[in-house]
Design a protein around this motif. Structure first.
Motif, PDB file in Angstrom:
ATOM      1  N   TYR A  39      -0.397 121.785  21.294  1.00 24.38           N
ATOM      2  CA  TYR A  39      -0.735 121.056  22.335  1.00 24.38           C
ATOM      3  C   TYR A  39      -2.117 121.369  22.587  1.00 24.38           C
ATOM      4  CZ  TYR A  39       4.073 119.262  23.032  1.00 24.38           C
ATOM      5  OH  TYR A  39       5.366 118.847  23.095  1.00 24.38           O
ATOM      6  N   ILE A  40      -2.953 120.115  22.938  1.00 24.32           N
ATOM      7  CA  ILE A  40      -4.396 120.328  23.482  1.00 24.32           C
ATOM      8  C   ILE A  40      -4.381 119.856  25.077  1.00 24.32           C
ATOM      9  CG2 ILE A  40      -6.685 119.310  23.304  1.00 24.32           C
ATOM     10  CD1 ILE A  40      -5.942 121.039  20.890  1.00 24.32           C
ATOM     11  N   ASN A  41      -4.738 121.065  25.696  1.00 21.14           N
ATOM     12  CA  ASN A  41      -5.203 120.773  27.164  1.00 21.14           C
ATOM     13  C   ASN A  41      -6.606 120.623  27.375  1.00 21.14           C
ATOM     14  OD1 ASN A  41      -2.314 120.649  27.900  1.00 21.14           O
ATOM     15  ND2 ASN A  41      -2.339 122.989  27.699  1.00 21.14           N
ATOM     16  N   ILE A  42      -6.813 119.781  28.606  1.00 18.76           N
ATOM     17  CA  ILE A  42      -8.398 119.763  28.932  1.00 18.76           C
ATOM     18  C   ILE A  42      -8.488 120.434  30.036  1.00 18.76           C
ATOM     19  CG2 ILE A  42     -10.420 118.237  29.079  1.00 18.76           C
ATOM     20  CD1 ILE A  42      -9.137 118.176  26.362  1.00 18.76           C
ATOM     21  N   LYS A  43      -9.713 121.197  30.295  1.00 16.68           N
ATOM     22  CA  LYS A  43      -9.908 121.744  31.696  1.00 16.68           C
ATOM     23  C   LYS A  43     -11.324 121.231  32.021  1.00 16.68           C
ATOM     24  CE  LYS A  43     -10.241 125.662  34.698  1.00 16.68           C
ATOM     25  NZ  LYS A  43     -10.085 127.317  34.824  1.00 16.68           N
ATOM     26  N   PHE A  44     -11.809 120.635  32.975  1.00 16.67           N
ATOM     27  CA  PHE A  44     -13.096 120.605  33.486  1.00 16.67           C
ATOM     28  C   PHE A  44     -13.483 121.646  34.415  1.00 16.67           C
ATOM     29  CE2 PHE A  44     -12.287 116.155  31.888  1.00 16.67           C
ATOM     30  CZ  PHE A  44     -13.305 115.733  31.618  1.00 16.67           C
ATOM     31  N   VAL A  45     -14.441 122.220  34.065  1.00 15.98           N
ATOM     32  CA  VAL A  45     -14.954 123.576  34.961  1.00 15.98           C
ATOM     33  C   VAL A  45     -15.155 123.207  36.281  1.00 15.98           C
ATOM     34  CG1 VAL A  45     -16.281 125.340  34.635  1.00 15.98           C
ATOM     35  CG2 VAL A  45     -15.293 124.851  32.385  1.00 15.98           C
ATOM     36  N   ASN A  46     -15.212 123.795  36.967  1.00 16.07           N
ATOM     37  CA  ASN A  46     -15.537 123.737  38.523  1.00 16.07           C
ATOM     38  C   ASN A  46     -15.037 122.540  39.048  1.00 16.07           C
ATOM     39  OD1 ASN A  46     -16.931 125.077  40.286  1.00 16.07           O
ATOM     40  ND2 ASN A  46     -18.942 124.047  40.249  1.00 16.07           N
ATOM     41  N   GLU A  47     -14.032 122.040  38.494  1.00 15.29           N
ATOM     42  CA  GLU A  47     -13.141 120.844  39.081  1.00 15.29           C
ATOM     43  C   GLU A  47     -11.795 121.053  39.363  1.00 15.29           C
ATOM     44  OE1 GLU A  47     -13.776 116.957  37.217  1.00 15.29           O
ATOM     45  OE2 GLU A  47     -15.858 117.474  36.690  1.00 15.29           O
TER      46      GLU A  47
END
Length: 362
Positions: A66-74
């Motif tokens: 699976y691919i997860n996305i993380k927006f840093v500092n959000e």
């Protein structure tokens, strides 16, 4: 349920929307419980995503995770992050970053955002909370002239790239081994991605895009584009909002290109070449040679071979390196044979564009 042929699947499941959902269910069944996380800073989303793909020891690491996305500092979490990532990446791939920035009123990408700088941001965050009517020999000669100029340069570059590729490959391999225990990436930080988009629109009426002739960035951008499209097909309901050229999709699905495929990609060039198939075409005046063997002149007997070779060159030969990279990224993310079992090229084009689908049953 196992389908060996596309016709079997379409017969049992005529609805395109149902097949799209079925593909998603099928993919979920083969993904492991492990996941990979892409950490990005919003203003440098493409650069950070490229670094993620470059940092993988092998693209096959993606195929069953699976691919997860993380927006840093959000602080936002959930499926909305993936959809936002898709939207931002699509804008960077299919329009120049200056246009994308104006549209979103965003700050231009930082000069250099590496995985190490992302770690620093996270630490700080934690501490703070038309066709031609007639074609003469000169018009047809465009085929050979454009091919010779591109092939001569690409041929020499390919041969030099080939040797440098081997050394680069072994160097990359050893570098990868030595840094496997570290989470940081020692490869280029992609802070010099050109503002020109890697894809360009060649049919504004139908919003169809293909490889850009103006983009001068690294080929990994196209490998990432292939990865990106494969990920979209995995999760369904996410689209890039534009149509990709049918020839490009055929190549991604592992299909052979033919002269007739050029009609959809470039009707003007198609009609130009088609003029050579007419009984009154003057081959002596044209003085053209086969693309596969420049010592053999084009004649009435071998003209069909020539127009097929010329068409394939227009659709593939000019952008061989970029397309091969794109196919590599796509194939590592989702099995092309599986995709072509589920969808025709036109159906796949419409799915990625997010267009309304009319069921065959209707």
């Amino acid at each position: 349920v196992r389908f060996e042929r596309q016709s079997d699947l379409i017969e049992q499941m005529p609805s395109l929307n149902d097949r799209a959902k079925f593909l998603q269910t099928y993919v979920k069944g083969i993904l492991s419980s492990e996941s990979l996380e892409i950490r990005v800073v919003r203003e440098s989303v493409l650069e950070n995503s490229l670094a993620f793909v470059q940092d993988l020891n092998n693209l096959s690491d993606i195929s069953n995770r699976y691919i997860n996305i993380k927006f840093v500092n959000e602080k936002a979490v959930g499926a909305g992050l993936f959809k936002e990532w898709v939207s931002l990446i699509a804008k960077r791939l299919f329009m120049s970053s200056s246009v994308a920035n104006d549209e979103e009123s965003r700050v231009p990408p930082q000069d250099s955002v590496t995985l190490e700088s992302i770690d620093e941001i996270e630490q700080e965050s934690e501490s703070e909370i038309e066709p031609l009517e007639s074609v003469d020999a000169d018009a047809i000669n465009e085929v050979v002239l454009s091919r010779e100029s591109s092939d001569s340069s690409s041929s020499s570059s390919r041969s030099s790239d080939s040797s440098s590729s081997d050394s680069s490959s072994s160097s990359s391999s050893s570098s990868s081994d030595s840094s496997s225990s570290s989470s940081s990436c020692e490869e280029p930080t992609f802070d010099q991605i050109p503002s020109e988009a890697p894809f360009e629109c060649f049919d504004a009426v139908n919003n169809v895009y293909t490889i850009s002739s103006k983009f001068e960035g690294p080929s990994i951008v196209y490998r990432f584009a292939g990865f990106f499209i494969g990920i979209l097909l995995r999760y369904n309901n996410y689209c890039i909002g534009v149509k990709l050229a049918p020839s490009l999709l055929k190549l991604m699905l592992g299909k052979q290109l033919t002269f007739e495929d050029l009609q959809e990609d470039d009707p003007v060039k198609y009609e130009s070449l088609k003029m050579m198939l007419k009984p009154n075409f003057d081959f002596e005046a044209a003085q053209m040679h086969l693309i596969s063997d420049e010592t053999i002149p084009v004649t009435r007997e071998n003209v069909e071979k020539f127009v097929n070779e010329a068409a394939v060159h227009f659709m593939y030969g000019r952008y061989r390196e970029q397309i091969d990279s794109m196919v590599e990224g796509f194939s590592a993310t989702i099995n092309p044979k599986t995709v072509r079992t589920f969808f025709t090229v036109t159906e796949l084009q419409n799915l990625l564009a997010g267009e309304t689908i009319i069921d065959r049953q209707d």
